[in-house]
Design a protein around this motif. Sequence first.
Motif, mmCIF file in Angstrom:
data_model
loop_
_atom_site.group_PDB
_atom_site.id
_atom_site.type_symbol
_atom_site.label_atom_id
_atom_site.label_comp_id
_atom_site.label_asym_id
_atom_site.label_seq_id
_atom_site.Cartn_x
_atom_site.Cartn_y
_atom_site.Cartn_z
ATOM 1 N N ALA A 382 17.327 5.409 -47.790
ATOM 2 C CA ALA A 382 16.501 6.121 -48.765
ATOM 3 C C ALA A 382 15.022 6.011 -48.428
ATOM 4 O O ALA A 382 14.259 6.967 -48.626
ATOM 5 C CB ALA A 382 16.775 5.579 -50.164
ATOM 6 N N SER A 383 14.614 4.851 -47.927
ATOM 7 C CA SER A 383 13.191 4.633 -47.638
ATOM 8 C C SER A 383 12.745 5.247 -46.320
ATOM 9 O O SER A 383 11.553 5.293 -46.031
ATOM 10 C CB SER A 383 12.896 3.129 -47.613
ATOM 11 O OG SER A 383 13.497 2.521 -46.466
ATOM 12 N N GLY A 384 13.684 5.701 -45.499
ATOM 13 C CA GLY A 384 13.342 6.270 -44.208
ATOM 14 C C GLY A 384 13.359 5.277 -43.066
ATOM 15 O O GLY A 384 13.100 5.641 -41.913
ATOM 16 N N GLN A 385 13.701 4.011 -43.358
ATOM 17 C CA GLN A 385 13.763 3.000 -42.294
ATOM 18 C C GLN A 385 14.879 3.315 -41.304
ATOM 19 O O GLN A 385 14.726 3.131 -40.095
ATOM 20 C CB GLN A 385 13.976 1.614 -42.910
ATOM 21 C CG GLN A 385 14.140 0.496 -41.897
ATOM 22 C CD GLN A 385 14.464 -0.839 -42.550
ATOM 23 O OE1 GLN A 385 14.165 -1.044 -43.730
ATOM 24 N NE2 GLN A 385 15.091 -1.744 -41.814
ATOM 25 N N ILE A 386 16.032 3.772 -41.818
ATOM 26 C CA ILE A 386 17.153 4.150 -40.957
ATOM 27 C C ILE A 386 16.989 5.619 -40.568
ATOM 28 O O ILE A 386 16.916 6.502 -41.421
ATOM 29 C CB ILE A 386 18.504 3.934 -41.670
ATOM 30 C CG1 ILE A 386 18.674 2.458 -42.063
ATOM 31 C CG2 ILE A 386 19.659 4.395 -40.779
ATOM 32 C CD1 ILE A 386 18.655 1.494 -40.910
ATOM 33 N N LYS A 387 16.943 5.862 -39.261
ATOM 34 C CA LYS A 387 16.740 7.214 -38.740
ATOM 35 C C LYS A 387 18.049 7.853 -38.255
ATOM 36 O O LYS A 387 18.135 9.079 -38.165
ATOM 37 C CB LYS A 387 15.743 7.189 -37.579
ATOM 38 C CG LYS A 387 14.408 6.524 -37.903
ATOM 39 C CD LYS A 387 13.637 7.293 -38.955
ATOM 40 C CE LYS A 387 12.267 6.667 -39.205
ATOM 41 N NZ LYS A 387 11.518 7.387 -40.271
ATOM 42 N N ALA A 388 19.011 7.018 -37.891
ATOM 43 C CA ALA A 388 20.298 7.524 -37.396
ATOM 44 C C ALA A 388 21.412 6.662 -37.965
ATOM 45 O O ALA A 388 21.364 5.427 -37.854
ATOM 46 C CB ALA A 388 20.332 7.521 -35.879
ATOM 47 N N ALA A 408 22.131 10.592 -52.056
ATOM 48 C CA ALA A 408 20.781 11.086 -51.750
ATOM 49 C C ALA A 408 20.187 10.348 -50.553
ATOM 50 O O ALA A 408 19.474 10.949 -49.729
ATOM 51 C CB ALA A 408 19.887 10.923 -52.979
ATOM 52 N N ALA A 409 20.482 9.058 -50.451
ATOM 53 C CA ALA A 409 19.958 8.269 -49.327
ATOM 54 C C ALA A 409 20.538 8.741 -48.005
ATOM 55 O O ALA A 409 19.826 8.855 -46.994
ATOM 56 C CB ALA A 409 20.277 6.793 -49.546
ATOM 57 N N ILE A 410 21.848 9.020 -47.984
ATOM 58 C CA ILE A 410 22.476 9.529 -46.756
ATOM 59 C C ILE A 410 21.849 10.869 -46.371
ATOM 60 O O ILE A 410 21.549 11.120 -45.197
ATOM 61 C CB ILE A 410 23.997 9.664 -46.959
ATOM 62 C CG1 ILE A 410 24.635 8.297 -47.192
ATOM 63 C CG2 ILE A 410 24.648 10.351 -45.761
ATOM 64 C CD1 ILE A 410 26.078 8.350 -47.647
ATOM 65 N N LYS A 411 21.641 11.701 -47.362
ATOM 66 C CA LYS A 411 21.039 13.017 -47.103
ATOM 67 C C LYS A 411 19.631 12.885 -46.553
ATOM 68 O O LYS A 411 19.141 13.758 -45.818
ATOM 69 C CB LYS A 411 21.034 13.827 -48.405
ATOM 70 C CG LYS A 411 20.739 15.305 -48.229
ATOM 71 C CD LYS A 411 20.945 16.058 -49.534
ATOM 72 C CE LYS A 411 20.722 17.549 -49.347
ATOM 73 N NZ LYS A 411 20.937 18.295 -50.616
ATOM 74 N N ASN A 412 18.961 11.787 -46.873
ATOM 75 C CA ASN A 412 17.580 11.575 -46.435
ATOM 76 C C ASN A 412 17.466 11.157 -44.970
ATOM 77 O O ASN A 412 16.389 11.254 -44.374
ATOM 78 C CB ASN A 412 16.932 10.500 -47.321
ATOM 79 C CG ASN A 412 15.467 10.308 -47.036
ATOM 80 O OD1 ASN A 412 14.681 11.235 -47.170
ATOM 81 N ND2 ASN A 412 15.097 9.088 -46.640
ATOM 82 N N THR A 427 31.229 12.376 -48.717
ATOM 83 C CA THR A 427 30.360 11.891 -47.637
ATOM 84 C C THR A 427 30.306 12.865 -46.467
ATOM 85 O O THR A 427 29.227 13.090 -45.900
ATOM 86 C CB THR A 427 30.836 10.510 -47.165
ATOM 87 O OG1 THR A 427 30.797 9.599 -48.270
ATOM 88 C CG2 THR A 427 29.949 9.970 -46.057
ATOM 89 N N THR A 428 31.424 13.470 -46.087
ATOM 90 C CA THR A 428 31.402 14.367 -44.930
ATOM 91 C C THR A 428 30.463 15.555 -45.155
ATOM 92 O O THR A 428 29.872 16.072 -44.207
ATOM 93 C CB THR A 428 32.806 14.896 -44.591
ATOM 94 O OG1 THR A 428 33.348 15.585 -45.723
ATOM 95 C CG2 THR A 428 33.734 13.772 -44.184
ATOM 96 N N LYS A 429 30.308 15.971 -46.402
ATOM 97 C CA LYS A 429 29.446 17.136 -46.646
ATOM 98 C C LYS A 429 27.966 16.812 -46.427
ATOM 99 O O LYS A 429 27.127 17.727 -46.411
ATOM 100 C CB LYS A 429 29.669 17.677 -48.058
ATOM 101 C CG LYS A 429 29.200 16.774 -49.181
ATOM 102 C CD LYS A 429 29.542 17.389 -50.534
ATOM 103 C CE LYS A 429 29.077 16.525 -51.700
ATOM 104 N NZ LYS A 429 29.467 17.123 -53.012
#
Length: 877
Positions: A382-388, A408-412, A427-429
């Motif tokens: 959610a915070s943008g720390q994870i990029k992939a 929402a975090a996954i979508k981010n 999740t797949t969507k």
Amino acid sequence: MTGVRTTCAYCGVGCGVIATPQADGGVDIKGDPNHPANYGRLCAKGTNLGETLSTVDRLLHPMINGVQSDWDSATTLMAEKFQTSIREHGPDSVAFYVSGQLLTEDYYVANKLMKGFIGSANIDTNSRLCMASSVVGHKRAFGTDTVPGTYEDLENADLIVLVGSNLAWCHPVLHQRILAAKETRGTQIINIDPRRTATSDLVDMHLGIKSGGDVALFNGLLNAIVDAGAVDQDYVDQHVNGCDAALSAARETSLDQLLNLTGLNSDQLDAFYAAWIENKRVVTIYSQGVNQASDGSDKVNAIINCHLATGRVGRVGMGPFSVTGQPNAMGGREVGGLSNMLAAHLDIENPIHREKVADFWNAPTLPTQAGLKAVDLFDACASGQIKALWIMCTNPAVSMPRANDVAAAIKNVDFVAVSDIIAKTDTTKLADVLLPATGWGEKDGTVTNSERRISRQRGFLPAPMDAKHDWQIICDVATKMGWGHAFAFKTPSDIFAEWAAMTQLSRDAGKDLDISAFSMMNDAEYDALQPVQWPIKSDHSDTRFFANGGFYTSDGRANMLGIRPQSTPQIANTKYPFTLNTGRVRDHWHTMTRSAKSPTLSAHMGEPYCEIHPIDANALHIKPASLVCVESPHGSVILRALITDRVQQGQVFAPLHWTSLWASKARIDTLVPSLCDPYSGQPELKRAAVNIRPFAANWFAFAVCVDEPQPSTPYWAKAQTKSGWRVEMAAKGAPLDFITFAKSELGLSDEEPVVYEDKNTGQYRAAFMRDGRVVATIFAANEPVALSRTFVVNAMNSGADHNLLAGIGGADQPDQGAIVCTCFNVGANKLATLVQSGKASSIAQIGDAVLAGTNCGSCRPELAAIIHRHAPKIAAE
């Protein structure tokens, strides 16, 4: 075709299965009589595995941004995205979220890639949600994550204590084993649970503990042990540290505080403590009611303290026993699938352990500290720390706490890949790349059950279309990232042999996990591998741990810990006055991606619901079978009200399984906060503060149809039947054009209806014909529709149109009610009538009369409850 011996895909019991493909394309499923986990027994879920193998909803091709692609393009893109993220933001910008339903071989290569070659510990698993607190409790007490006992102890115990475990529904085969012990040797069973469950119906004592009161209860037990002179002083003196500190902490809780924290009375406490102390052979089985708590680790150690103080650990019929929820939660722990551990029970914070693992893998780098645990991992998304992010074999947009925020975090995240067998999940969507994985029946590998028993899962079906095994997908990506030399595995046995060799590091480090005897195993030996418990001993001697000490701490002694109850255990408040408890139903599994494909399993519970105490329901003007809105600060759901005294006043219960594919608004973990145990990182999924109110619906419908419905009402819930679908619907007002509405919702076009209408009562009924056959039937009213759903579903299944619009059979077809025995399609009303007639007063007599309870046995607790409620009363003389 000869049957293939494999292992069940569901819970951590690890039952052996014999699967035999049939000429008609089906698969015959039977329990393996030679497997020591189940000796031929299977529960309803295992029995109906054959119904879950269709490829109708499968993900069959790699997909990039929703467009069908190929493996080379998909894995090349993934490698590029991961490499770019690592280059620009460092290895900790990448994360894997994996699953206790992966096979050990899949888990091993995923862990090797992330920790050994990407160089981050950001690999965590949905097992964090079910057993991380047990890992902490074991490590603090024993020095390593060791389950001391075996299933045989359940049959040799004089007393079995179930804590936070609805064993009858969540681990039915183990429940059958302890019931058999009760019948043959008189084993006592005590059930400790805030809710009266199916497990409670066949026990000697049910303690309806207040939610969150477990630490106080077992601290009280420790005090009682000391006061009764039941401490095994020789064992403590030789093998245990911290006994005085543990007792001192336990003594801080007064009797009045103990009564308040547990919600039990003195007589209940005295009876429980006396039973525990007087029966030396005691096994304490605990599960999610203990683990899924913000003080879950302390609950585990409070239990272990009592066993260590009495020396009741690792001996026949004695010990604390954590039963895992997933088929390979234990295997994932073994290979380091959690972010705060290394493979082979080695410690990520230990530089010597890290060096040994790096040398074994010839890895370029290893992380020096623990990675992000599940809740923190998705907060980092959610915070943008994870990029992939790579999600494998799990559905966190449903199963994580604050599930809306997690979605929402996954979508981010800039780039998301999901490996799954199902094309459409919550999740797949959210994925940029979808990777079609093989599923149960197609995969080859191993799993480890709750008693440390390694069993083979063997494939007996070909991989459909482009689907690949998870380990192959991981190795393909690793190769394209430049590490093909370390991931040049050709078969699962290659991986297993390397993993087995790695466990030598555990033995060298003075740890417990050793299967190095299998390190030279070839393909043929791997294929023939029989179920085996670790540690592997050449003399096949007792595989229990700790009867004579030998703990894996620096001094070889166990640790009792000073545990204190939480100072503020209650979470309900003025705005959210109810405490929500979550859990499973008998015949469904996790987020239903597998079990919902089985019409037989859906017949037991086809709709999400909320259990509410009658006093609370009356105060809130909630009627039976009406709909309720359950809200927390994080989300809201709409559920069917089930009014019952099985829950305590002020508490409610809802099952966790339903997703947006199966119900309009029933993702229960959207309600749950992300409050975590500070030591294990396991979220408190069993308690959430909620508010409840009636859902303002004044129009209701029930339909059965051949084609999959696409309901759009504010409330709906659908389930598969033998011949199609069933769906419940509700709205705040009736549709303007009932027939047009029905055709739209039920996927119809030109079919002509036969309509019944009663404007005075607001009832509408319609049957739609296609080629001389009824293909859809819908019943609507201004209040919850009263009819025999079982009759309508069975009539549609059989093609019998007689009395269909009546919604109930004739005299020769009485309404048998909700299905209790899914194996033989026997309903609650039919069973109640049988018992009331005096023709059956025992489970055995019910079995003789209607076969219920004679196959998988999962319904036996419910049969016992029906007997208790409906047996004819004998007047006192």
